[in-house]
Design an enzyme around this catalytic site. Sequence first.
Site, PDB file in Angstrom:
ATOM      1  N   GLY A 232       5.525  22.784  13.587  1.00 32.32           N
ATOM      2  CA  GLY A 232       6.493  22.419  14.630  1.00 32.32           C
ATOM      3  C   GLY A 232       7.846  23.058  14.350  1.00 32.32           C
ATOM      4  O   GLY A 232       7.959  24.231  13.991  1.00 32.32           O
ATOM      5  N   GLY A 234       9.589  22.441  11.903  1.00 29.93           N
ATOM      6  CA  GLY A 234       9.707  22.698  10.470  1.00 29.93           C
ATOM      7  C   GLY A 234      10.325  21.618   9.607  1.00 29.93           C
ATOM      8  O   GLY A 234      10.717  21.904   8.478  1.00 29.93           O
ATOM      9  N   GLY A 235      10.389  20.385  10.097  1.00 33.47           N
ATOM     10  CA  GLY A 235      10.958  19.310   9.268  1.00 33.47           C
ATOM     11  C   GLY A 235      10.323  19.276   7.880  1.00 33.47           C
ATOM     12  O   GLY A 235      11.025  19.286   6.865  1.00 33.47           O
ATOM     13  N   LYS A 236       8.990  19.274   7.838  1.00 39.63           N
ATOM     14  CA  LYS A 236       8.312  19.182   6.531  1.00 39.63           C
ATOM     15  C   LYS A 236       8.261  20.540   5.844  1.00 39.63           C
ATOM     16  O   LYS A 236       8.285  20.623   4.625  1.00 39.63           O
ATOM     17  CB  LYS A 236       6.923  18.570   6.689  1.00 39.63           C
ATOM     18  CG  LYS A 236       7.061  17.137   7.151  1.00 39.63           C
ATOM     19  CD  LYS A 236       5.793  16.426   7.394  1.00 39.63           C
ATOM     20  CE  LYS A 236       6.077  15.120   8.127  1.00 39.63           C
ATOM     21  NZ  LYS A 236       6.546  15.314   9.543  1.00 39.63           N
ATOM     22  N   ASP A 254       1.870  27.112  13.761  1.00 38.01           N
ATOM     23  CA  ASP A 254       1.896  26.191  14.906  1.00 38.01           C
ATOM     24  C   ASP A 254       1.408  26.944  16.127  1.00 38.01           C
ATOM     25  O   ASP A 254       1.543  28.166  16.196  1.00 38.01           O
ATOM     26  CB  ASP A 254       3.302  25.622  15.165  1.00 38.01           C
ATOM     27  CG  ASP A 254       3.255  24.273  15.891  1.00 38.01           C
ATOM     28  OD1 ASP A 254       3.455  23.238  15.252  1.00 38.01           O
ATOM     29  OD2 ASP A 254       2.970  24.261  17.116  1.00 38.01           O
ATOM     30  N   ASP A 285      -7.974  30.369  14.917  1.00 41.73           N
ATOM     31  CA  ASP A 285      -7.423  31.722  15.051  1.00 41.73           C
ATOM     32  C   ASP A 285      -7.833  32.590  13.841  1.00 41.73           C
ATOM     33  O   ASP A 285      -7.931  32.093  12.709  1.00 41.73           O
ATOM     34  CB  ASP A 285      -5.881  31.583  15.094  1.00 41.73           C
ATOM     35  CG  ASP A 285      -5.174  32.862  15.519  1.00 41.73           C
ATOM     36  OD1 ASP A 285      -5.476  33.920  14.951  1.00 41.73           O
ATOM     37  OD2 ASP A 285      -4.322  32.779  16.414  1.00 41.73           O
ATOM     38  N   CYS A 354       2.129  10.444  12.469  1.00 41.49           N
ATOM     39  CA  CYS A 354       3.145   9.404  12.671  1.00 41.49           C
ATOM     40  C   CYS A 354       2.553   8.388  13.640  1.00 41.49           C
ATOM     41  O   CYS A 354       3.189   7.975  14.594  1.00 41.49           O
ATOM     42  CB  CYS A 354       4.468   9.981  13.139  1.00 41.49           C
ATOM     43  SG  CYS A 354       4.354  11.043  14.576  1.00 41.49           S
TER      44      CYS A 354
HETATM   45  C1  SAM Z   1       3.539  16.036  14.440  1.00 46.30           C
HETATM   46  S1  SAM Z   1       3.997  17.539  15.090  1.00 46.30           S
HETATM   47  C2  SAM Z   1       4.580  18.430  13.693  1.00 46.30           C
HETATM   48  C3  SAM Z   1       5.928  18.011  13.190  1.00 46.30           C
HETATM   49  C4  SAM Z   1       6.418  18.887  12.056  1.00 46.30           C
HETATM   50  N1  SAM Z   1       5.433  19.061  11.008  1.00 46.30           N
HETATM   51  C5  SAM Z   1       7.705  18.341  11.444  1.00 46.30           C
HETATM   52  O1  SAM Z   1       7.683  17.819  10.320  1.00 46.30           O
HETATM   53  O2  SAM Z   1       8.753  18.457  12.103  1.00 46.30           O
HETATM   54  C6  SAM Z   1       2.453  18.299  15.407  1.00 46.30           C
HETATM   55  C7  SAM Z   1       2.520  19.778  15.722  1.00 46.30           C
HETATM   56  O3  SAM Z   1       1.176  20.246  15.843  1.00 46.30           O
HETATM   57  C8  SAM Z   1       1.190  21.360  16.693  1.00 46.30           C
HETATM   58  N2  SAM Z   1      -0.193  21.636  17.098  1.00 46.30           N
HETATM   59  C9  SAM Z   1      -0.902  21.143  18.132  1.00 46.30           C
HETATM   60  N3  SAM Z   1      -2.144  21.659  18.149  1.00 46.30           N
HETATM   61  C10 SAM Z   1      -2.234  22.491  17.084  1.00 46.30           C
HETATM   62  C11 SAM Z   1      -3.270  23.338  16.561  1.00 46.30           C
HETATM   63  N4  SAM Z   1      -4.466  23.396  17.151  1.00 46.30           N
HETATM   64  N5  SAM Z   1      -3.008  24.052  15.457  1.00 46.30           N
HETATM   65  C12 SAM Z   1      -1.776  24.005  14.859  1.00 46.30           C
HETATM   66  N6  SAM Z   1      -0.760  23.239  15.318  1.00 46.30           N
HETATM   67  C13 SAM Z   1      -0.983  22.485  16.405  1.00 46.30           C
HETATM   68  C14 SAM Z   1       2.139  20.945  17.784  1.00 46.30           C
HETATM   69  O4  SAM Z   1       2.654  22.060  18.479  1.00 46.30           O
HETATM   70  C15 SAM Z   1       3.217  20.177  16.997  1.00 46.30           C
HETATM   71  O5  SAM Z   1       4.291  21.011  16.688  1.00 46.30           O
END
Ligand code: SAM
Length: 419
Positions: A232, A234-236, A254, A285, A354
Amino acid sequence: MRLPPAIIPHTEELLREVLRFTGPADVTLSRYFRDNPRLGSRERGVIAEAVYGLLRNKTVLTNFAESGIGPMMRRLALLGLADAVGAESIAGLQEGEAEWLERVAQIDRTQLAPQMRSNLPPWLWDKLVARMGEAATLELADAMNRPAPLDLRVNTIKSDRDTVIAELAKAPVACEPTPYSPLGLRVFKKPALQNIPVFKEGAIEVQDEGSQLLAQIVGAKRGEMVVDFCAGAGGKTLALGALMRNTGRLYAFDVSEKRLAKLKPRLARSGLSNVHPVVIAHENDAKVKRLAGKLDRVLVDAPCSGLGTLRRNPDMKWRQSVETLGEMRAKQGSILASAARLVRPGGRLVYGTCSILEEENDEVIADFLQSHPDFILRPMSEVLAEQKIALDMGDYLKLLPHLHQTDGFFAAVLERRAA
Ligand SMILES: C[S@@+](CC[C@H](N)C(=O)[O-])C[C@H]1O[C@@H](n2cnc3c(N)ncnc32)[C@H](O)[C@@H]1O
């Protein structure tokens, strides 16, 4: 001081849009304020508080609105505003409205039926009560109905916690160390961080303590190869990069180019150079497959219902349903299975959400372990002890707002058996 009468129609109009639940409430609010630039910051603040209050307490306030007069959306707007600033601050009330708000204010909300008081949709209330009982569900719902404090994470590439506390005090911003995350600070009043030197220099990032803990339990070390599969904004990722002391290689995957783009300016501030953002088309991918078996650690911060973040996103409880949960769970399983292929023998795969629901958490892990006999669960109690985090957990990390003052988080650590 009384607010201008135009606050009422603005709140009404915004509520009409937000309550369609066609998109996230914060996005709708930002758009509305952009389209209405003449609203001052105080007015924007009050309108936002009224709308968020309404989303938090929708069941109770919709019930109260039934006794009122005039159009339903106006009644809801008035109830939201009265909760936010008090009825006496609202100018432009029509005949009978002040008396009605006065009558509503007399109602003792603690005497309402438990499900109504919880302000949870019936399907979610039923699920939580079946698992944790009525009293604990009410406590959880109450905690999720209060706004979250502001948590910061200290970026150890740039500074340390004591220095940042001293620097923030000069701003002046009062804060205290978070109880569990060794890098966290909790700020009780919300300052405009953008103007504070430690923020501009990249020494702090905004991050809920729960989210900091999730990064911490990945246990990423210097020189390792790590993937943040759902990075996302990039918080983590930023927390992981700092834990790796800016060494090794950290891929931030992402599917959303837009979200990953938001990581770029944060990366620039952070001083990290070990992060490699990669947009992927989907979890299978070819860019993912190329790294099969090569990674020391993989974090899957999976897309989920977000029901652990109701303190910040109260609209989520109205935007999710049993059906959306089912779709989410299938996606989570598929992402976890694909991410697992990247892990080298002896390496670790960390799954987190979450969400507070077992369907997206324990059940995803149970399914995974059944279909992946080459992985074993590392009990969270052990992982937390390794990281010297004083939290009492069993097999999983389960953070809950009423118990830990964090957002609701779940995490499991899986290890690929050595070859
Ligand atoms: C919970 S959020 C991530 C938050 C982020 N890790 C942070 O700490 O700010 C989940 C993320 O999964 C991504 N996502 C959704 N489907 C996905 C996929 N098939 N492969 C990789 N990322 C995916 C979304 O775009 C979203 O950014």
